[in-house]
Design a protein around this motif. Structure first.
Motif, PDB file in Angstrom:
ATOM      1  N   ARG A   1      -2.566  -1.393  -9.680  1.00  0.00           N
ATOM      2  CA  ARG A   1      -2.868  -1.940  -8.368  1.00  0.00           C
ATOM      3  C   ARG A   1      -3.565  -3.294  -8.414  1.00  0.00           C
ATOM      4  O   ARG A   1      -3.745  -3.928  -7.379  1.00  0.00           O
ATOM      5  CB  ARG A   1      -3.698  -0.933  -7.568  1.00  0.00           C
ATOM      6  CG  ARG A   1      -2.952   0.382  -7.403  1.00  0.00           C
ATOM      7  CD  ARG A   1      -3.663   1.365  -6.527  1.00  0.00           C
ATOM      8  NE  ARG A   1      -2.903   2.614  -6.419  1.00  0.00           N
ATOM      9  CZ  ARG A   1      -3.203   3.611  -5.613  1.00  0.00           C
ATOM     10  NH1 ARG A   1      -4.276   3.515  -4.831  1.00  0.00           N
ATOM     11  NH2 ARG A   1      -2.466   4.709  -5.577  1.00  0.00           N
ATOM     12  N   GLU A   2      -3.957  -3.750  -9.576  1.00  0.00           N
ATOM     13  CA  GLU A   2      -4.480  -5.109  -9.708  1.00  0.00           C
ATOM     14  C   GLU A   2      -3.322  -6.101  -9.659  1.00  0.00           C
ATOM     15  O   GLU A   2      -2.161  -5.736  -9.848  1.00  0.00           O
ATOM     16  CB  GLU A   2      -5.252  -5.261 -11.017  1.00  0.00           C
ATOM     17  CG  GLU A   2      -6.531  -4.452 -11.100  1.00  0.00           C
ATOM     18  CD  GLU A   2      -6.327  -3.022 -11.550  1.00  0.00           C
ATOM     19  OE1 GLU A   2      -7.327  -2.301 -11.742  1.00  0.00           O
ATOM     20  OE2 GLU A   2      -5.138  -2.620 -11.707  1.00  0.00           O
TER      21      GLU A   2
ATOM     22  N   PRO B   1       0.811  -1.229   0.000  1.00  0.00           N
ATOM     23  CA  PRO B   1       0.000   0.000   0.000  1.00  0.00           C
ATOM     24  C   PRO B   1       0.845   1.280   0.000  1.00  0.00           C
ATOM     25  O   PRO B   1       0.466   2.283  -0.615  1.00  0.00           O
ATOM     26  CB  PRO B   1      -0.818  -0.119   1.290  1.00  0.00           C
ATOM     27  CG  PRO B   1      -0.838  -1.575   1.609  1.00  0.00           C
ATOM     28  CD  PRO B   1       0.477  -2.106   1.135  1.00  0.00           C
TER      29      PRO B   1
ATOM     30  N   ARG C   1       2.529   6.072  -9.002  1.00  0.00           N
ATOM     31  CA  ARG C   1       1.453   5.607  -9.878  1.00  0.00           C
ATOM     32  C   ARG C   1       1.779   4.175 -10.285  1.00  0.00           C
ATOM     33  O   ARG C   1       2.757   3.915 -10.992  1.00  0.00           O
ATOM     34  CB  ARG C   1       1.320   6.502 -11.107  1.00  0.00           C
ATOM     35  CG  ARG C   1       0.763   7.881 -10.797  1.00  0.00           C
ATOM     36  CD  ARG C   1       0.083   8.500 -11.991  1.00  0.00           C
ATOM     37  NE  ARG C   1      -1.097   7.724 -12.385  1.00  0.00           N
ATOM     38  CZ  ARG C   1      -1.827   7.962 -13.477  1.00  0.00           C
ATOM     39  NH1 ARG C   1      -1.483   8.933 -14.296  1.00  0.00           N
ATOM     40  NH2 ARG C   1      -2.880   7.217 -13.754  1.00  0.00           N
ATOM     41  N   THR C   2       0.987   3.237  -9.811  1.00  0.00           N
ATOM     42  CA  THR C   2       1.207   1.818 -10.054  1.00  0.00           C
ATOM     43  C   THR C   2      -0.083   1.170 -10.539  1.00  0.00           C
ATOM     44  O   THR C   2      -1.180   1.698 -10.341  1.00  0.00           O
ATOM     45  CB  THR C   2       1.660   1.099  -8.775  1.00  0.00           C
ATOM     46  OG1 THR C   2       0.616   1.222  -7.796  1.00  0.00           O
ATOM     47  CG2 THR C   2       2.947   1.690  -8.231  1.00  0.00           C
TER      48      THR C   2
ATOM     49  N   ARG D   1       1.653  -6.781 -10.538  1.00  0.00           N
ATOM     50  CA  ARG D   1       2.683  -7.100  -9.538  1.00  0.00           C
ATOM     51  C   ARG D   1       3.346  -8.439  -9.814  1.00  0.00           C
ATOM     52  O   ARG D   1       2.681  -9.437 -10.089  1.00  0.00           O
ATOM     53  CB  ARG D   1       2.091  -7.162  -8.136  1.00  0.00           C
ATOM     54  CG  ARG D   1       1.618  -5.849  -7.582  1.00  0.00           C
ATOM     55  CD  ARG D   1       1.325  -5.937  -6.094  1.00  0.00           C
ATOM     56  NE  ARG D   1       0.452  -4.828  -5.692  1.00  0.00           N
ATOM     57  CZ  ARG D   1      -0.864  -4.907  -5.614  1.00  0.00           C
ATOM     58  NH1 ARG D   1      -1.467  -6.072  -5.858  1.00  0.00           N
ATOM     59  NH2 ARG D   1      -1.583  -3.860  -5.262  1.00  0.00           N
TER      60      ARG D   1
ATOM     61  N   ASP E   1       2.002   1.791  -3.584  1.00  0.00           N
ATOM     62  CA  ASP E   1       0.857   2.161  -4.419  1.00  0.00           C
ATOM     63  C   ASP E   1       0.386   3.592  -4.143  1.00  0.00           C
ATOM     64  O   ASP E   1      -0.108   4.271  -5.054  1.00  0.00           O
ATOM     65  CB  ASP E   1      -0.304   1.191  -4.186  1.00  0.00           C
ATOM     66  CG  ASP E   1      -0.081  -0.169  -4.830  1.00  0.00           C
ATOM     67  OD1 ASP E   1       0.825  -0.274  -5.685  1.00  0.00           O
ATOM     68  OD2 ASP E   1      -0.809  -1.120  -4.485  1.00  0.00           O
ATOM     69  N   ARG E   2       0.525   4.056  -2.902  1.00  0.00           N
ATOM     70  CA  ARG E   2       0.067   5.401  -2.559  1.00  0.00           C
ATOM     71  C   ARG E   2       1.054   6.470  -3.013  1.00  0.00           C
ATOM     72  O   ARG E   2       0.660   7.567  -3.408  1.00  0.00           O
ATOM     73  CB  ARG E   2      -0.171   5.504  -1.043  1.00  0.00           C
ATOM     74  CG  ARG E   2      -0.698   6.858  -0.589  1.00  0.00           C
ATOM     75  CD  ARG E   2      -1.040   6.842   0.894  1.00  0.00           C
ATOM     76  NE  ARG E   2       0.056   6.323   1.704  1.00  0.00           N
ATOM     77  CZ  ARG E   2       1.123   7.062   2.035  1.00  0.00           C
ATOM     78  NH1 ARG E   2       1.228   8.305   1.640  1.00  0.00           N
ATOM     79  NH2 ARG E   2       2.072   6.533   2.778  1.00  0.00           N
TER      80      ARG E   2
END
Length: 325
Positions: A166-167, A156, A163-164, A171, A159-160
């Protein structure tokens, strides 16, 4: 056109060119910044190269006494070449071996050179001097909650701050030696987080006496309790954290297992090869056919593993994961 108007026009054109620049120059000027949150306190951010940033942190999940340098806890984030901050990128989480730190992937394996040209954000994170990817049963030598740090805080946090994608299709997770166990352990426990996992020269059956010896014997030499990661010989944590019993979690994860063939004078890689081959066969026996074992001309060496192993898998990783969007 008057000389004055021509001079003004040239100044405006030069100013626009300076502000806009080329896409490559614009991406090189952009540097990520990181703020505290998700259980992680940011102490310092150092942009060490054009692509890599060292983030020094505190987290209540990990005592610094248990990390590689003992007085610091660092995360190293490497952006892809030509990074565009307006796009979301897939992330590769990369873990080191026992008695190493995240910097070994950079100082020895030269992760920037290996990943050049591939569209991944690479996060090399602390896994402890002998962390073994779990929330320790015996934390008398310092708090060690690696499962919490890696999965509930670090992902997290990344991701915060960046810009990634996130699904899970954004990863991948990989590691060398103890880091290979870390990658496989995390993947089988949280298969919804990862689309690809790669284990380099690891062992994956905690009930195997060779694996138990590899876990417990070195810990007292580090000032850590032998029963720390998984408790005593009959503690249920050994079974709970054993990837051998959770291989169903890999059914929809692109899984690759690597082992080296340079055994002469390298008992660590000889043992890792045998343990990897046995896990590979166990996966096949359970119908998990998207997993296989790749032999490479390496000993138990992160430099060789990076050059001949990770470099080889990056094109596949690019095809398996979603691209920048």
């Amino acid at each position: 056109m008057s000389r004055l108007r021509k001079s003004v026009l040239l100044v405006v054109v030069a100013l626009v060119a300076t502000l806009v620049g080329t896409p490559a120059n614009a991406s090189q000027l952009w540097r990520p910044w990181f703020t505290s949150g998700d259980g992680i306190d940011v102490l310092n951010v150092a942009h060490t190269t054009d692509r890599s940033t060292v983030v020094s942190i505190n987290t209540g999940a990990v005592d610094k006494n248990t990390t590689h340098f003992r007085q610091s806890h660092d995360i190293i984030v490497t952006l892809p070449e030509g990074h565009n901050p307006n796009l979301a990128y897939p992330v590769l989480y990369l873990y080191h071996g026992r008695a190493q730190g995240p910097g070994n992937w950079h100082r020895e394996a030269n992760i920037e050179a290996i990943t050049a040209g591939f569209p991944f954000i690479v996060v090399t994170a602390e896994a402890g001097r002998g962390g073994w990817a779990t929330n320790w049963v015996n934390q008398s030598a310092g708090v060690q909650q690696w499962d919490t740090f890696h999965l509930d805080q670090l992902i997290p946090f990344i991701d915060r701050n960046l810009r990634t994608i996130r699904e899970r299709e954004g990863r991948a997770i990989a590691g060398f030696s103890m880091g290979a166990f870390t990658a496989i352990r995390h993947a089988v426990h949280r298969p919804w987080l990862f689309r690809m996992v790669v284990g380099f020269s690891g062992g994956y059956n905690l009930e195997d006496p060779r694996m138990r010896a590899a876990v417990t014997l070195p810990l007292p030499t580090m000032g850590l309790p032998a029963d720390g990661p998984f408790g005593g010989p009959f503690d249920g944590s050994w079974n709970f954290n054993n990837p051998w019993h959770r291989v169903g979690g890999l059914r929809d994860i692109h899984t690759v297992l690597y082992a080296g063939t340079r055994w002469d004078g390298d008992p660590l890689e000889q043992q890792a090869h045998r343990l990897t081959y046995e896990f590979h066969q166990h996966l096949l026996a359970n119908g998990i056919h998207n997993s296989w074992m790749v032999e490479i001309d390496c000993g138990h060496n992160i430099v060789c593993v990076g050059d001949l192993g990770l470099r080889r898998e990056l094109p596949t990783m690019r095809n398996v994961l979603w691209g920048p969007r």
